[in-house]
Design an enzyme around this catalytic site. Sequence first.
Site, PDB file in Angstrom:
ATOM      1  N   THR A  12       0.844  -1.187   0.000  1.00 26.65           N
ATOM      2  CA  THR A  12       0.000   0.000   0.000  1.00 26.65           C
ATOM      3  C   THR A  12       0.885   1.246   0.000  1.00 26.65           C
ATOM      4  OG1 THR A  12      -0.199   0.141   2.422  1.00 26.65           O
ATOM      5  CG2 THR A  12      -1.807  -1.236   1.253  1.00 26.65           C
ATOM      6  N   SER A  16       5.515   5.906  -4.646  1.00 32.68           N
ATOM      7  CA  SER A  16       6.642   6.824  -4.481  1.00 32.68           C
ATOM      8  C   SER A  16       7.401   6.455  -3.212  1.00 32.68           C
ATOM      9  CB  SER A  16       6.175   8.286  -4.404  1.00 32.68           C
ATOM     10  OG  SER A  16       5.436   8.510  -3.214  1.00 32.68           O
ATOM     11  N   ILE A  18       9.448   5.169  -0.139  1.00 32.91           N
ATOM     12  CA  ILE A  18       9.741   3.844   0.397  1.00 32.91           C
ATOM     13  C   ILE A  18       8.883   2.784  -0.284  1.00 32.91           C
ATOM     14  CG2 ILE A  18       9.521   2.397   2.460  1.00 32.91           C
ATOM     15  CD1 ILE A  18      10.356   4.890   4.093  1.00 32.91           C
ATOM     16  N   SER A 137       7.972   4.039  12.560  1.00 30.90           N
ATOM     17  CA  SER A 137       8.937   5.131  12.487  1.00 30.90           C
ATOM     18  C   SER A 137       9.760   5.125  13.761  1.00 30.90           C
ATOM     19  CB  SER A 137       8.221   6.483  12.356  1.00 30.90           C
ATOM     20  OG  SER A 137       9.129   7.557  12.549  1.00 30.90           O
ATOM     21  N   TYR A 150       1.533  12.500  14.916  1.00 31.59           N
ATOM     22  CA  TYR A 150       2.162  11.508  14.041  1.00 31.59           C
ATOM     23  C   TYR A 150       2.920  10.478  14.867  1.00 31.59           C
ATOM     24  CZ  TYR A 150       5.334   9.552  10.528  1.00 31.59           C
ATOM     25  OH  TYR A 150       6.040   8.700   9.725  1.00 31.59           O
TER      26      TYR A 150
END
Length: 249
Positions: A12, A16, A18, A137, A150
């Site tokens: 998914t 663009s 990664i 992350s 985030y």
Amino acid sequence: MAELDSRTALVTGGTSGIGLAVVRRFVAEGAHVVVTGRNQGKLDAVKAELGDAVTPVRGDISSLDDLDAVFGVIAKRGAGLDIVFANAGGGEFAALEDVTWKHFTDTFEANVGGTVFTVQKALPLLNPGASIVLTGSNIDVKGSPSFSVYAASKAAIRSFARSWAAELVGRGVRVNSIAPGPIATPGLSGLAAEPSQAEALLGNLAAGVPMQRLGTPEEIAEAVLYLASPRSSFVTGAELYVDGGASQI
């Protein structure tokens, strides 16, 4: 024999950065990759580059109808899924006093809700020995001014990897997460308030990495390939930090 010969993967957010690097790497290793993204033009470009090795499907992971359409295409192929790379998502800066309900819900709908329902809808199609890789992350263990919503969404991804690994281990399905640091992608540059500020932003981020540089999408793709492939057959519930040491040193 390539590492992913005869395997079917879903990526998914694969048009663009990664996601695209992972699509290319999976294809190079012999996989057929179903690629999702919201921009039809970018999906067409991926198809033009990689040909019959990919099946592009336009869709927004925050839309259940779109997800149903994606998994309908996969079901119709009849090969099931061996790899799910739940990568789509994003975020933007907002200081605590500037956080709005829209900022919060947009971030959590994409990063958290989209990941939950991508994986949930994949479950009936997973083949024995399937691997699920979530994009987290390194910010999930760090404090970052003006990036709290985030960061919280990515901390949820880390929690999902642990819980789903425990839940699916009986099916022989592995679940892990990848935790990139700052990576040179269009999305990272897009965090700058103005295009003219992008270079300074990227420089400041690179300065905070012990290796003194940004990572590349291709470096993340190598790590994702490891988690997706039989090479990591005894790894589940883990988070792999690929951040130049930023979260470890």
